[in-house]
Design a protein around this motif. Structure first.
Motif, PDB file in Angstrom:
ATOM      1  N   TRP A 163       2.593  10.164  -5.107  1.00 43.03           N
ATOM      2  CA  TRP A 163       2.550  11.201  -4.497  1.00 43.03           C
ATOM      3  C   TRP A 163       4.111  11.945  -4.416  1.00 43.03           C
ATOM      4  CZ3 TRP A 163      -0.068   9.150   0.957  1.00 43.03           C
ATOM      5  CH2 TRP A 163      -1.462   8.706   0.209  1.00 43.03           C
TER       6      TRP A 163
ATOM      7  N   CYS B  70       1.456   3.783  -3.145  1.00 46.59           N
ATOM      8  CA  CYS B  70       0.713   6.079  -2.484  1.00 46.59           C
ATOM      9  C   CYS B  70       1.491   6.031  -3.127  1.00 46.59           C
ATOM     10  CB  CYS B  70       0.824   5.935  -1.177  1.00 46.59           C
ATOM     11  SG  CYS B  70      -1.381   5.032  -0.777  1.00 46.59           S
TER      12      CYS B  70
ATOM     13  N   ASP C  19      -8.673   7.284  -0.317  1.00 43.57           N
ATOM     14  CA  ASP C  19      -7.258   7.915   0.160  1.00 43.57           C
ATOM     15  C   ASP C  19      -6.087   8.141  -0.774  1.00 43.57           C
ATOM     16  OD1 ASP C  19      -8.838   8.682   2.056  1.00 43.57           O
ATOM     17  OD2 ASP C  19      -7.728   6.249   3.144  1.00 43.57           O
ATOM     18  N   ILE C  20      -5.949   7.272  -1.811  1.00 41.83           N
ATOM     19  CA  ILE C  20      -4.324   7.331  -3.165  1.00 41.83           C
ATOM     20  C   ILE C  20      -4.400   8.159  -3.706  1.00 41.83           C
ATOM     21  CG2 ILE C  20      -3.178   6.077  -4.742  1.00 41.83           C
ATOM     22  CD1 ILE C  20      -4.697   3.844  -3.393  1.00 41.83           C
TER      23      ILE C  20
ATOM     24  N   LYS D 291       1.063  -1.372  -0.092  1.00 42.43           N
ATOM     25  CA  LYS D 291       0.328  -0.033  -0.225  1.00 42.43           C
ATOM     26  C   LYS D 291       0.949   1.140   0.202  1.00 42.43           C
ATOM     27  CE  LYS D 291      -3.385  -0.384   3.078  1.00 42.43           C
ATOM     28  NZ  LYS D 291      -4.950  -0.441   4.244  1.00 42.43           N
ATOM     29  N   ASN D 292       2.360   1.117   0.615  1.00 41.55           N
ATOM     30  CA  ASN D 292       2.754   2.473   0.713  1.00 41.55           C
ATOM     31  C   ASN D 292       3.267   2.301  -0.935  1.00 41.55           C
ATOM     32  OD1 ASN D 292       4.486   4.594   2.533  1.00 41.55           O
ATOM     33  ND2 ASN D 292       6.146   3.450   1.916  1.00 41.55           N
TER      34      ASN D 292
ATOM     35  N   TRP E  84      -3.197  12.891  -4.176  1.00 41.05           N
ATOM     36  CA  TRP E  84      -3.160  12.286  -5.746  1.00 41.05           C
ATOM     37  C   TRP E  84      -2.895  13.653  -6.320  1.00 41.05           C
ATOM     38  CZ3 TRP E  84      -3.606   7.308  -9.554  1.00 41.05           C
ATOM     39  CH2 TRP E  84      -2.686   7.802 -10.356  1.00 41.05           C
TER      40      TRP E  84
END
Length: 294
Positions: free
Chosen positions: A84, A80, A135-136, A76-77, A140
């Motif tokens: 980002w 993202c 959230d992503i 997940k990190n 973004w």
């Protein structure tokens, strides 16, 4: 024009490069140094290699595929940060330029809206469901919008499922369907918003040329379908039965949190594109699948 494409070696980026490289000078941000430059196609491995004062437009498509691996905290990190960090760097370099690019077209996804029911969702929709996919995309998009100014227009492509012959979601779906092992996922009532790759590339070209478009743009075909209908159409296309459903509990066991993108969906409408006069070559799922060599 001088156009920078990040994610230029991916599914959409490669097709976009093919369309543009006879008309524009394309700069591809690539991690691989083995790429060979040509007259209208240049490769860079760092944004610092490019003078943003001489860039006319940027298409930002880079990012770790969201559905390639189970969503561990580490994965997940990666998902993202791959979006980002680069987007933040692009926005900073655009702001620092004395003559910045006039357009930034930055990737996002319909996951911005989170899981939804059967209501039609335009770009103005605000009742999003707060989950990982939202959230992503929210951060973004916020990072991309930092580049916005009277001199730089920012468009955010909220992309759905891109249908193509040699990559994307269909590459994962086809093997079981060709064996007659495909089937409805969960209830089958969740909506799938999709677009043929040719239309995806055409709409990016359209957005580049239409200076009135800005902010969020839903990059999907006009007719979203339920998972049940999608399953039927794909099975019909490959001439195989689709008799093996995947219950929700099985999807959750197999994919963990990532099963959310399979079990829930969004019925998204490309209102801004339609209002601007964009003509879809493949507005219906059946014709889009028929046009692919599957």
């Amino acid at each position: 024009m001088n156009i920078l494409i990040t994610g230029g070696t991916g599914l959409i980026g490669s097709a976009l490069t093919q369309l543009w490289q006879t008309e524009h000078t394309i700069w591809i941000l690539s991690r691989a140094e083995r790429q060979i430059d040509s007259e209208n196609l240049k490769y860079i491995t760092s944004l610092q290699q490019l003078d943003f004062n001489n860039v006319d437009a940027i298409v930002n498509l880079a990012g770790e595929p969201i559905a390639n691996k189970r969503w561990t905290e580490r994965q997940k990190n990666r998902i993202c940060q791959s979006r980002w960090q680069l987007t933040e760097e692009l926005s900073q370099l655009i702001r620092l330029a004395e003559t910045p690019p006039h357009t930034l077209i930055s990737g996002s996804a319909i996951g911005f809206y989170g899981r939804q029911d059967s209501q039609e969702i335009t770009e103005e929709y605000q009742a999003f469901f707060p989950e990982f996919s939202h959230d992503i995309c929210a951060r973004w998009e916020n990072l991309a919008m930092q580049a916005s100014s009277p001199r730089t227009r920012v468009c955010l492509l909220r992309t759905g499922i891109v249908l193509a012959e040699k990559g994307g979601a269909l590459k994962k779906m086809l093997p079981p369907f060709k064996l007659g092992l495909g089937g409805v996922i969960g209830s089958g009532e969740q909506y799938m918003s999709w677009m043929h790759l040719d239309d995806m590339v055409a709409l990016i070209d359209f957005v580049l040329k239409h200076q009135t478009l800005q902010g969020a743009v839903n990059a999907v075909a006009p007719k979203a379908v339920t998972n049940k209908v999608f399953t039927q159409e794909l099975a019909k296309r490959v001439q195989r039965p689709a008799l093996l459903p995947m219950p929700a509990v099985m999807a959750k066991l197999l994919f963990g949190e990532m099963s959310e993108i399979l079990l829930y969906g969004q019925r998204v409408v490309p209102k801004k594109l339609q209002d601007a006069g964009f003509q879809f070559r493949y507005p219906q799922l059946g014709s889009a699948l028929a046009a692919l060599s599957l």
